[in-house]
Design a protein around this motif. Structure first.
Motif, short mmCIF file in Angstrom:
data_model
loop_
_atom_site.label_atom_id
_atom_site.label_comp_id
_atom_site.label_asym_id
_atom_site.label_seq_id
_atom_site.Cartn_x
_atom_site.Cartn_y
_atom_site.Cartn_z
N MET A 130 10.41 -11.98 13.33
CA MET A 130 9.40 -12.66 14.06
C MET A 130 10.21 -11.79 15.69
O MET A 130 10.95 -12.30 15.44
N LEU A 131 9.54 -11.94 16.35
CA LEU A 131 9.90 -11.68 17.28
C LEU A 131 9.55 -12.01 19.27
O LEU A 131 7.20 -11.79 18.43
N ASN A 132 9.76 -12.62 19.76
CA ASN A 132 9.28 -13.45 20.90
C ASN A 132 7.75 -14.39 20.24
O ASN A 132 6.57 -14.11 20.64
N GLY A 133 7.78 -15.32 18.90
CA GLY A 133 7.22 -15.99 18.06
C GLY A 133 5.90 -14.53 17.52
O GLY A 133 4.67 -15.43 17.14
N SER A 134 6.34 -13.47 17.51
CA SER A 134 4.62 -13.10 17.29
C SER A 134 5.52 -12.19 15.80
O SER A 134 6.98 -11.76 16.13
N GLU A 135 4.83 -12.14 14.91
CA GLU A 135 4.76 -11.51 13.28
C GLU A 135 5.24 -10.49 13.87
O GLU A 135 4.38 -9.40 14.01
N ILE A 136 5.94 -9.57 13.71
CA ILE A 136 5.94 -8.19 13.17
C ILE A 136 5.54 -7.74 11.95
O ILE A 136 4.85 -6.84 11.49
N LEU A 137 6.62 -7.51 10.92
CA LEU A 137 6.47 -7.20 9.64
C LEU A 137 6.38 -8.58 8.73
O LEU A 137 7.24 -9.02 9.20
N SER A 138 5.44 -8.61 7.77
CA SER A 138 5.60 -9.60 6.72
C SER A 138 5.81 -8.54 5.40
O SER A 138 4.84 -7.60 4.97
N VAL A 139 5.93 -9.37 4.21
CA VAL A 139 6.05 -7.98 3.06
C VAL A 139 5.68 -8.92 2.22
O VAL A 139 6.11 -10.50 1.70
N ASP A 140 5.07 -8.53 1.28
CA ASP A 140 4.26 -9.38 -0.18
C ASP A 140 4.84 -9.18 -0.96
O ASP A 140 4.21 -7.62 -1.52
N GLY A 141 5.09 -9.88 -2.22
CA GLY A 141 6.34 -9.57 -3.21
C GLY A 141 6.87 -8.72 -3.32
O GLY A 141 6.67 -7.52 -5.27
N LEU A 142 7.98 -8.58 -2.76
CA LEU A 142 8.58 -7.57 -2.81
C LEU A 142 9.70 -8.22 -3.91
O LEU A 142 10.51 -9.48 -3.59
N GLY A 143 10.85 -7.38 -5.04
CA GLY A 143 11.10 -7.91 -6.07
C GLY A 143 12.75 -8.32 -5.45
O GLY A 143 13.34 -8.27 -3.88
N THR A 144 13.95 -8.47 -6.49
CA THR A 144 15.14 -8.31 -5.41
C THR A 144 16.20 -6.82 -4.76
O THR A 144 15.21 -6.18 -5.05
N PRO A 145 16.29 -6.93 -4.18
CA PRO A 145 16.99 -6.09 -3.36
C PRO A 145 17.89 -4.89 -4.12
O PRO A 145 18.04 -4.70 -5.40
N GLY A 146 17.96 -3.01 -3.82
CA GLY A 146 17.82 -2.77 -4.81
C GLY A 146 17.40 -2.31 -5.46
O GLY A 146 16.04 -1.64 -5.34
N TYR A 147 17.39 -1.82 -7.00
CA TYR A 147 17.09 -1.17 -7.71
C TYR A 147 15.48 -2.45 -8.39
O TYR A 147 14.51 -1.35 -8.85
N GLY A 148 15.74 -3.04 -8.15
CA GLY A 148 14.57 -4.02 -8.43
C GLY A 148 13.13 -4.11 -6.92
O GLY A 148 12.07 -3.24 -7.44
N ALA A 149 14.09 -3.61 -6.26
CA ALA A 149 12.57 -3.65 -4.92
C ALA A 149 12.53 -2.29 -5.05
O ALA A 149 10.94 -1.59 -5.03
N ARG A 150 13.25 -1.10 -5.39
CA ARG A 150 12.84 0.19 -5.67
C ARG A 150 11.56 0.34 -6.29
O ARG A 150 10.59 1.45 -6.53
N ARG A 151 11.76 -0.32 -7.75
CA ARG A 151 11.00 -0.09 -8.45
C ARG A 151 10.06 -0.50 -8.14
O ARG A 151 8.26 0.25 -8.51
N GLN A 152 9.49 -1.41 -7.63
CA GLN A 152 8.11 -1.55 -6.68
C GLN A 152 7.72 -0.81 -5.90
O GLN A 152 6.41 -1.13 -5.76
#
Length: 121
Positions: free
Chosen positions: A1-23
């Protein structure tokens, strides 16, 4: 969020690192500045085959591997930032590229840009 506006939303990304890389290899749905998009990535032995790509509407950011620092370009090939882990240097700190940087760092996607051979040593 920046000044009340959503900049980026991510749906269903796994755990950081190798889990996210797989997805990310399969693709993850995102919304960048209200525009639906997708984050994809790939890891390979050669640096040209390693990348994280965010595409939303006409906006494209691609993080690629390069020694000693990785870099981010837009769809026209203009370099927007370079980074080494959490240390980022931006050419221009526009909300889209900063959101992409936050995603790469928070999800640990920089592991996608490192050589698999480094895991051996």
């Amino acid at each position: 969020m920046l000044n009340g506006s959503e900049i980026l939303s991510v749906d269903g990304l796994g755990t950081p690192g190798y889990g996210a890389r797989r997805q990310v290899r399969r693709g993850v749905d995102v919304s960048l500045l209200g525009v639906k998009g997708r984050v994809t990535g790939r890891r390979s032995l050669g640096p040209r085959g390693r990348f994280v790509r965010l595409e939303a509407g006409g906006t494209v950011f691609v993080a690629r591997a390069r020694l000693p620092r990785n870099y981010v370009v837009d769809s026209s090939g203009v370099e927007l930032a370079d980074f080494n882990g959490p240390d980022w240097l931006f050419e221009a700190a526009e909300p889209g590229i900063v959101a992409f940087a936050a995603l790469v760092v928070a999800a640990g996607l920089e592991v996608t840009l490192t050589s698999p051979l480094l895991e051996i040593f």
